[in-house]
Structures are given as C-alpha cells and as structure tokens.
Scaffold this active site. Sequence first.
Site, mmCIF file in Angstrom:
data_model
loop_
_atom_site.group_PDB
_atom_site.id
_atom_site.type_symbol
_atom_site.label_atom_id
_atom_site.label_comp_id
_atom_site.label_asym_id
_atom_site.label_seq_id
_atom_site.Cartn_x
_atom_site.Cartn_y
_atom_site.Cartn_z
ATOM 1 N N ARG A 1 7.271 -53.743 -26.727
ATOM 2 C CA ARG A 1 7.866 -52.919 -26.038
ATOM 3 C C ARG A 1 8.833 -54.315 -25.455
ATOM 4 O O ARG A 1 9.675 -54.213 -24.466
ATOM 5 C CB ARG A 1 9.437 -51.377 -25.394
ATOM 6 C CG ARG A 1 9.078 -50.376 -26.275
ATOM 7 C CD ARG A 1 9.609 -50.452 -27.882
ATOM 8 N NE ARG A 1 9.856 -49.860 -28.625
ATOM 9 C CZ ARG A 1 8.292 -49.739 -29.539
ATOM 10 N NH1 ARG A 1 7.630 -50.457 -30.252
ATOM 11 N NH2 ARG A 1 8.962 -48.492 -30.289
ATOM 12 N N SER B 1 15.704 -44.049 -27.469
ATOM 13 C CA SER B 1 14.851 -43.820 -25.881
ATOM 14 C C SER B 1 15.453 -44.619 -24.806
ATOM 15 O O SER B 1 15.594 -45.475 -24.958
ATOM 16 C CB SER B 1 13.740 -44.014 -26.757
ATOM 17 O OG SER B 1 13.508 -43.367 -27.789
ATOM 18 N N GLU C 1 13.224 -48.027 -21.131
ATOM 19 C CA GLU C 1 13.199 -48.658 -22.607
ATOM 20 C C GLU C 1 14.854 -49.433 -21.886
ATOM 21 O O GLU C 1 15.615 -49.967 -23.375
ATOM 22 C CB GLU C 1 13.486 -47.349 -23.925
ATOM 23 C CG GLU C 1 12.734 -48.876 -24.550
ATOM 24 C CD GLU C 1 12.186 -47.583 -25.649
ATOM 25 O OE1 GLU C 1 12.567 -47.941 -27.345
ATOM 26 O OE2 GLU C 1 10.994 -46.931 -25.442
#
Length: 323
Positions: free
Chosen positions: A180, A229, A299
């Site tokens: 990520r 998320s 995130e």
Amino acid sequence: MSFPDLLELHPGLGEGIRGKLTANQPLSAVTWFRVGGPAQLLFQPADEADLATFLSRLPEDIPVLPVGLGSNLLIRDGGLEGVVIRLSAKGFGSIEEVGNHRLKVGAAVPDKRLSEAAAKAGLGGFAFYTGIPGGVGGALRMNAGAHGTETRDRMVELIGIDRQGQRHVLSNADMNYAYRHSEAPKDMIFTEAVFEGEAVSEEVIRQEMDEVVAHRERAQPIREKTGGSTFKNPPGTSAWKEVDAAGCRGLTVGGAQMSEMHCNFMINTGQATGADLERLGETVRKRVFEHSGIRLEWEIKRLGHFGEGDAIEPFLGAYKEQG
C-alpha cells in the site's frame, strides 16, 4: 470556511486553460464518505497538455493534490488549501489494447472498468480490481491490491506530470512499491499507465471476477458511505481481527461507525462530519494499542484543515503517553 481566490491572486493562472477551474469548491460530493470542506481551487484539466500547461505556471508555493474517485480519502471539515486536481473520464478515461498482452489505461478509469476491459480482451490477472472501489490513478499511487495480487504485479510503466509540468515515463522499479505504498513524488499527477496480463479465456476470468464480487458482497458494507479498508493489515495479523478483539465492532462516534459487517470499514451513517470519522478512527487505534500493543496505520488518507475546535491527536494521546 473559504479560502482566498487563487484566480484573483494570480490573474494569469487560468489564461488559455481549456479545463474547468472552480474556486472554493466543496469536496464532500467527490468523496465516498460524503464529508469534507472546500478545495481552495479545483482544476479539472481537459487533457494531459492542459494539465502540463497549468502546472508549469502554478507558483511553487501553492500545494497540489490529485484526487481520483475519492474512495480512500477523508477530507477534513476545514477544506484543502491549494489546488485539487481531478482528472475527467473524457480526458483521461481511455483503455487501449497495445499488444503483448498489454493495456494502456487512463488514470481516471475506475478499477472495476479496467477489470472488465481485461476480461473482454482475454487478459488474466486483473480480476482483483473488480472489488476495489477506486480508480487507476489511486491504484498506481498506493499499490492497491486484493486477493493476493497488487498493482505492482501488473503495472509496466506509467506517465506522470511533475510539479513543473514536465512529462515523465516511470517504470515499475522507479515506483519502489511496497505494501500500500509507492515512492513516487507526492505532487506528481499520473495520467496513464501500461499494464500487462496473461492470456486466459474470458470464461475463466469471469468466474474469478464473480467470486471477487460475491466475496465483497458477503463481507463488506458496499452500499454504505464508506472509504474501504480503514487500517493497513499489521504484520502477521489482520486489522479487522485486532479491531474486533479490542471491542470496536459497531463502535460509534457522532454519525460515524465501525461497520458491524466488516469492522475495518468506517461508515458515515448519515450525518457524520470529517471530525466524527477521524475521531472514531483514532479512538479505535487507541483501544487496539491498549489491548494488544499494535499500532494500526491508517490506509485511508486524511487531508486538509480541521474544522474550528476539531483538532484530533493521533491515538488520542495514547502513542505519546506509552510510545
């Protein structure tokens, strides 16, 4: 809150620009959470050349932020200073087969549409995008992934326009992808990318896509105002397991709630503010930290100024006290 009009402060900034420039444009309508204050200036360029021209004349001290579909983004209630750039489907939404199992894809293309185009072309390896509620530009930036595959597994090269309006071709290696994360300059605007798949029958690809959709519908609150998320998975465990173990499933702050269905998803139940959502997230981080010692990392990107009186400390002070 409103900001000084950049077009009035810099009269030549919009000269000859073919795209749309809007001062103090509310951003709540362009994020999945449906919260957030205004952009000082919102620019929707007509095409890559228009974008490059605008950036080349924009003063260096003015911040620039690209915003895609707004699915992984929390804009704070005080809004964003500087220029927010949002690429249009008309100027940056094309998909083209270029041979060798490759697709050239505009940065404004939704991930789901990329998956669909790959299926029609008989290119495997893209079904994971079916379940990602974002756009290609964001996927390139944050190395979006799901079901064991990430963007770095498919991206060959991309085009980026830098802060001075210069065009760059970046390879996969140039991005230094990690979980990520990428190391591309934060103010570089991606305009298109080349992806590579493998020859697979459309029937097999469709079956994989159906499985991704079915899993998402079973496990995620896809019909809510959410941002996907909330926290990255910590090493060796899943964020939702730690949130659940800390007693935060269904936890609410104002109009914000950790989903009962999937407790790593925050939702706006109807009247949440940006502060409600961020305070909820930091409350969860604090409780997880106190329960397990794990420091969950966001995130979701949180950007902009807090509303008046709404400054929110990371971990609500827990990190400072114990870390």
